[in-house]
Design an enzyme around this catalytic site. Structure first.
Site, mmCIF file in Angstrom:
data_model
loop_
_atom_site.group_PDB
_atom_site.id
_atom_site.type_symbol
_atom_site.label_atom_id
_atom_site.label_comp_id
_atom_site.label_asym_id
_atom_site.label_seq_id
_atom_site.Cartn_x
_atom_site.Cartn_y
_atom_site.Cartn_z
ATOM 1 N N GLY A 20 50.984 37.194 32.688
ATOM 2 C CA GLY A 20 49.868 36.312 33.015
ATOM 3 C C GLY A 20 48.614 37.123 33.247
ATOM 4 O O GLY A 20 48.441 38.206 32.687
ATOM 5 N N CYS A 21 47.742 36.637 34.077
ATOM 6 C CA CYS A 21 46.485 37.301 34.379
ATOM 7 C C CYS A 21 46.742 38.721 34.875
ATOM 8 O O CYS A 21 47.513 38.923 35.812
ATOM 9 C CB CYS A 21 45.731 36.508 35.442
ATOM 10 S SG CYS A 21 44.246 37.321 36.045
ATOM 11 N N PHE A 22 46.091 39.702 34.266
ATOM 12 C CA PHE A 22 46.355 41.085 34.678
ATOM 13 C C PHE A 22 45.868 41.388 36.079
ATOM 14 O O PHE A 22 46.355 42.314 36.714
ATOM 15 C CB PHE A 22 45.856 42.114 33.671
ATOM 16 C CG PHE A 22 44.487 41.966 33.079
ATOM 17 C CD1 PHE A 22 43.402 41.500 33.795
ATOM 18 C CD2 PHE A 22 44.280 42.347 31.767
ATOM 19 C CE1 PHE A 22 42.144 41.411 33.226
ATOM 20 C CE2 PHE A 22 43.027 42.262 31.189
ATOM 21 C CZ PHE A 22 41.953 41.788 31.913
ATOM 22 N N TRP A 23 44.939 40.621 36.618
ATOM 23 C CA TRP A 23 44.499 40.848 38.002
ATOM 24 C C TRP A 23 45.673 40.698 38.971
ATOM 25 O O TRP A 23 45.797 41.446 39.930
ATOM 26 C CB TRP A 23 43.409 39.880 38.402
ATOM 27 C CG TRP A 23 42.139 39.945 37.616
ATOM 28 C CD1 TRP A 23 41.712 40.961 36.799
ATOM 29 C CD2 TRP A 23 41.119 38.963 37.586
ATOM 30 N NE1 TRP A 23 40.497 40.658 36.268
ATOM 31 C CE2 TRP A 23 40.100 39.428 36.726
ATOM 32 C CE3 TRP A 23 40.966 37.729 38.190
ATOM 33 C CZ2 TRP A 23 38.939 38.695 36.469
ATOM 34 C CZ3 TRP A 23 39.811 36.999 37.938
ATOM 35 C CH2 TRP A 23 38.809 37.488 37.085
#
Length: 180
Positions: A11-14
């Site tokens: 998902g979102c790399f953050w």
């Protein structure tokens, strides 16, 4: 043993970066793009969903301190491997759950980790094992994003912070920094 690399998309790399920044034995976490057909993609291009890339993280880790299998178990704990091409409200192939092994040994361990994760789930695990592909480092403003922007960014507060809290509670013995 020499430092090794692991490349994971969840998902979102953050979100994924924030978790692995805290893991004992991980010396560096880099956000980037992998698995697509466009050379040197930008965040805007990847978010458009047409490049084929996944938002991912590349981990530098010491296998004498943490095994690749343990990293994968953490990976499966902090994202939903049963959601195809999405994580929560982030939808598209760029948010897929994927593992990009750096060796045949990592590929075998990835298969074993998927099997372990499947035992914990009540739906099929859809995480893919994809061939290692060119790695493109994400723009500077994405690196250490949660560390810099987490307390002021609504997305981070609603999505990243709970994942990080869940990880810290479940893996306290694996934290670089012990909670006071």
């Amino acid at each position: 043993m020499a430092e090794q690399l692991a490349t994971l998309a969840g998902g979102c790399f953050w979100c994924v970066e924030a978790v692995f920044d805290d893991v004992l034995g991980v010396s560096a976490v880099e956000s980037g793009y992998i698995g697509g057909q466009t050379a040197n993609p930008t965040y805007k291009q990847v978010c458009g969903g047409d490049t084929g890339h996944a938002e991912a993280v590349r981990l530098h880790f010491d296998p004498d301190m943490i095994s690749y299998g343990d990293l994968l178990d953490i990976f499966f704990h902090v994202h939903d491997p049963t959601q195809l091409n999405r994580q929560g409200n982030d939808i598209g192939t760029q948010y897929r759950s994927a593992i990009f092994p750096h060796s045949p040994e990592q590929e075998a361990e990835a298969r074993a980790a998927i099997a372990r994760a499947q035992v914990e789930q009540n739906k099929p695990v859809v995480t893919t094992i994809e061939p290692l592909a060119p790695w493109y480092v994400a723009e500077d403003y994405h690196q250490e994003y949660f560390e810099r922007e987490g307390s002021s960014n609504p997305y981070c507060m609603a999505v990243v912070a709970p994942k990080l809290q869940k990880f810290r509670k479940s893996y306290a013995a694996r934290l670089k920094r012990q909670e006071a």
